[in-house]
Design an enzyme around this catalytic site. Structure first.
Site, PDB file in Angstrom:
ATOM      1  N   GLU A 103      -1.858   5.965  13.911  1.00 33.65           N
ATOM      2  CA  GLU A 103      -1.680   7.179  13.109  1.00 33.65           C
ATOM      3  C   GLU A 103      -2.263   8.403  13.821  1.00 33.65           C
ATOM      4  OE1 GLU A 103      -3.458   6.973   9.204  1.00 33.65           O
ATOM      5  OE2 GLU A 103      -1.875   8.209   8.323  1.00 33.65           O
ATOM      6  N   PHE A 127       1.759  -3.178   4.071  1.00 30.12           N
ATOM      7  CA  PHE A 127       2.175  -4.473   4.596  1.00 30.12           C
ATOM      8  C   PHE A 127       3.689  -4.593   4.469  1.00 30.12           C
ATOM      9  CE2 PHE A 127      -1.675  -7.563   4.120  1.00 30.12           C
ATOM     10  CZ  PHE A 127      -2.344  -6.838   5.075  1.00 30.12           C
ATOM     11  N   LYS A 177     -10.493   7.889   2.649  1.00 28.60           N
ATOM     12  CA  LYS A 177     -10.859   6.517   2.251  1.00 28.60           C
ATOM     13  C   LYS A 177     -12.374   6.290   2.281  1.00 28.60           C
ATOM     14  CE  LYS A 177      -6.484   4.302   2.245  1.00 28.60           C
ATOM     15  NZ  LYS A 177      -5.547   5.346   2.519  1.00 28.60           N
ATOM     16  N   HIS A 228      -9.996   1.880   0.235  1.00 20.62           N
ATOM     17  CA  HIS A 228      -8.539   1.741   0.270  1.00 20.62           C
ATOM     18  C   HIS A 228      -8.106   1.130  -1.061  1.00 20.62           C
ATOM     19  CE1 HIS A 228      -4.518   1.218   1.255  1.00 20.62           C
ATOM     20  NE2 HIS A 228      -4.569   0.336   2.239  1.00 20.62           N
ATOM     21  N   CYS A 267       0.793  -1.226   0.000  1.00 22.30           N
ATOM     22  CA  CYS A 267       0.000   0.000   0.000  1.00 22.30           C
ATOM     23  C   CYS A 267       0.829   1.281   0.000  1.00 22.30           C
ATOM     24  CB  CYS A 267      -0.985  -0.030   1.160  1.00 22.30           C
ATOM     25  SG  CYS A 267      -1.961  -1.549   1.091  1.00 22.30           S
ATOM     26  N   HIS A 307      -3.166   7.999   6.025  1.00 24.10           N
ATOM     27  CA  HIS A 307      -3.385   6.663   5.475  1.00 24.10           C
ATOM     28  C   HIS A 307      -4.805   6.225   5.871  1.00 24.10           C
ATOM     29  CE1 HIS A 307      -2.280   3.007   3.566  1.00 24.10           C
ATOM     30  NE2 HIS A 307      -2.356   2.273   4.654  1.00 24.10           N
TER      31      HIS A 307
END
Lengths: 273, 404
Positions: free
Chosen positions: B308, B389, B326, B331, B171, B297
């Site tokens: 975050e 990831f 998002k 996402h 990502c 994110h």
């Protein structure tokens, strides 16, 4: 044509099923010895905790093995190095598993295999095992993967003035996928590259990009190619032949119309193998 | 320089002379800006998978009917369709053509990111194997069954002959392309760079994220105290970077780091994310207080948002606005970096800091920076954060003008 730049090879790692380690591979690539006939199954990277060694996917095993060996021979702490991981096809075994499971019973998809299916799985495991907060990247460029990955590592060395670990690997394809993304055996190759020479420098690389057709890229020697026959990363061999030899020049393809020209000469102490 | 210690030096800013995106919100900058302003979400109930999966998705409308032109038949697949249609938005193809005339096809680097590339085509082949276990003839095209499918297609589609590489760091993929391209430009290895990313919905990601129990059954609610997980989406986006460009906003900084913690969950104290953020500010030569808006994110997963939120609360003054977009797009994984860069550039251009959609009660971990409502704002510098990831983090800094 880009300006010529220089980087130093501080450490080398190499592992293939028939040349399992740089100490075996270097004399074989020089033509001094022949490759062992018996194929090793896969390396056991010491960096992984014992519980994870058996479970680790082949991509992780071969990438971590050569990465550790390159750092060992460079005598650098893996935790300090930015890294570039390059693989043509990524984890072909897991891709085969994912596609097969999705075609039959998608809800049975294994969460572990899914998160190991990402192209940066080996890089992720490497930074976790090494306790490394420095950035990594994971790249591919099909037939040009080794050259493009190396260019990115050399560019980082030039741009940031710090050593970079470069790791290139591909594994054996499985299942129906093997007809479209063919690759045989395991092959991993790694370098620790630095901006300046040190007493440990194994070789000096002078490099630049230049326009030129991919067919002008240097071919590996036939005898050596046989030792890694069919692995998608076999196009890394010409550079490792020069490193084994201690000098030479070669061209790697970066795209159909662009080449990476490299002249290898002895580092501070010449090549140690 | 190790990521844990000394800060990197400033970089020369690079002009973003053209940019575009396509997502569930529509095609091109105007569609995205309007959807942000109107707080219109692109999410809908999953109608993508044959096997039922209760979740909401950010699906791009109409891709099924948009076959690639015959000359690109080798690259035919959902992901490359999205790439091709995105390239045609906002005059991006023309901008690249002009750059090609200016610099030469071999002097424009192509750096694109993707998480799954065209694995959807391989999944399709496995569903249609012939009696002897081979791919069906129509899918016997090796290039769409390897992750460089995207980079190879875009290079051909744009007629480029230079460096061409596909980044696959999950990502963070299409955020990291900006950093890689900036280095190539700084070292004189190219005169301009096309960066971007494309990721499309496929079984791998839908059932994969479901297997990790990270997927919400309803629309995602980033930073909500009652958030239930992510909504997956698909998107494409591209930007043209020119150090000597005459117009456009600036890429002023980038920071990358590793978590060194876990394959699929973030560092509990956000250590890697913090390194990436600090390096982006250092390369830009700005302070946290100079940042008007941070596109987070903000996946709406329990762990990501908590970590975050704490990071933003700790590092930014209360006047800095921060949000996750998002809830609009889902996402979009390997395309999230470029899509959210485009949304950040739009917010910079149009003076609107987007809020957070579908969220009603913020998690107590959130500081006053994280906003639910959209706000008009005179923005000079914005950040876009992408975490992936394998603990791969990237933060980008954009400016309406180069840093002082």
């Amino acid at each position: 044509m880009s300006t010529a730049r220089v980087a130093f090879v501080q450490g080398v790692g190499f592992w293939s099923s028939r040349l399992p380690g740089w100490d075996v591979a270097a004399p074989a690539l020089r033509g001094s010895t022949s490759a062992p006939l018996e194929a090793s199954r896969r390396p056991v990277p010491a960096l992984l905790p014992a519980t994870e060694r058996r479970r680790a996917p082949d991509t992780v095993a071969v990438a971590l093995e050569v990465a550790s060996r390159a750092c060992e021979s460079a005598a650098v702490d893996p935790a300090t190095l930015a890294s570039v991981f390059a693989s043509t096809h990524g984890d072909l075994a897991i891709s085969d598993y994912m596609c097969e499971t999705l075609a039959t019973n998608p809800t049975l998809t294994s969460p572990t295999r899914f998160h190991n299916s990402v192209h940066n799985a080996a890089a992720g495991y490497w930074t976790i095992a090494a306790g490394c907060y420095a950035p990594y990247t994971a790249v591919t460029a099909h037939a040009h993967t080794f050259g493009e990955g190396l260019l990115e590592a050399l560019t980082q060395v030039a741009a940031d003035g710090a050593p970079v670990l470069y790791v290139a690997y591909d594994i054996e394809a499985r299942g129906p996928m093997a007809t479209m993304a063919p690759s045989r055996g395991l092959l991993g190759a790694a370098l620790v590259l630095a901006p300046a020479a040190s007493p440990r420098s194994a070789a000096r690389l002078a490099w630049r990009t230049c326009p030129g057709h991919e067919s002008e890229a240097t071919a590996a020697r036939a005898g050596n190619l046989a030792a890694v026959e069919g692995n998608a990363m076999a196009h890394c061999l010409p550079l490792f032949e020069c490193l084994a030899q201690g000098s030479g020049s070669l061209r790697l393809s970066l795209s159909p119309q662009l080449l990476l020209e490299i002249t290898v000469s002895p580092g501070t102490e010449g090549v140690r193998t | 320089m190790s990521a844990g210690s000394g800060a990197p030096g400033r970089i020369a800013p690079v002009r973003v002379t053209a940019f575009t995106a396509r997502s569930a919100l529509g095609t091109g900058c105007t569609a995205h800006a309007e959807a942000l302003r109107a707080r219109r979400s692109g999410l809908r109930q999953n109608d993508f998978t044959e096997t039922p999966l209760e979740t909401w998705i950010g699906r791009v409308e109409g891709l099924e009917e948009e076959a690639l032109p015959d000359r690109f038949a080798t690259w035919e697949c959902r992901n490359n369709r999205l790439a091709w249609s995105t390239l045609q938005a906002d005059g991006f193809l023309d901008a690249v053509r002009e750059a090609r005339n200016r610099y030469g096809a071999g002097r424009i680097a192509l750096v694109v990111g993707t998480s799954t590339s065209s694995i959807g085509a391989s999944e399709e082949a496995y569903r249609q194997l012939t009696g002897d276990g081979l791919y069906p003839p129509a899918l016997r095209r090796p290039i769409v069954h390897t992750p460089h499918s995207l980079g190879d297609f875009v290079q051909h589609a744009l007629g480029l002959e230079g460096i061409a590489i596909t980044v696959g760091t999950a990502c963070s993929s299409s955020a990291k392309v900006f950093a890689q391209a900036e280095r190539l430009l700084r070292c004189g290895l190219a005169d301009a760079a096309v960066v971007g990313g494309v990721d499309t919905l496929c079984g791998s990601v839908l059932f994969g994220f479901a297997s990790l129990e990270l997927v919400a059954s309803g629309p995602c609610q980033p930073f909500d105290v009652a958030r239930k997980g992510i909504s997956l989406g698909e998107a494409g986006g591209f930007a043209l970077l020119e150090p000597r460009g005459a117009t456009g906003p600036w890429l002023v900084g980038h920071g990358e780091s590793s978590d060194a913690h876990h394959m699929s969950s973030p560092h509990p104290e956000g250590l890697g994310a913090r390194h990436a953020l600090e390096h982006a500010l250092a390369r830009a030569g700005i302070e946290a207080g100079d940042v008007g808006y941070v596109n987070l994110h903000g996946t709406a997963s329990a762990r990501n948002d908590e970590v975050e939120a704490r990071l933003i609360a700790a590092l930014f003054p209360t006047r800095t606005r921060a949000s996750s977009t998002k809830g609009w797009t889902g996402h979009t994984l390997g395309a999230a970096g470029i899509l959210e860069s485009v949304l950040s550039l739009l917010s910079l251009e149009q003076g609107l800091a987007p809020g957070t959609l579908n969220t009603t009660a913020l998690d107590p971990a959130c500081g006053p920076q994280i906003r639910i409502e959209n706000e008009p704002a005179d923005l000079r510098f914005v950040l876009s954060q992408s975490f992936g990831f394998g603990g791969s983090n990237c933060v980008l800094a954009f400016g309406r003008e180069p840093a002082p």
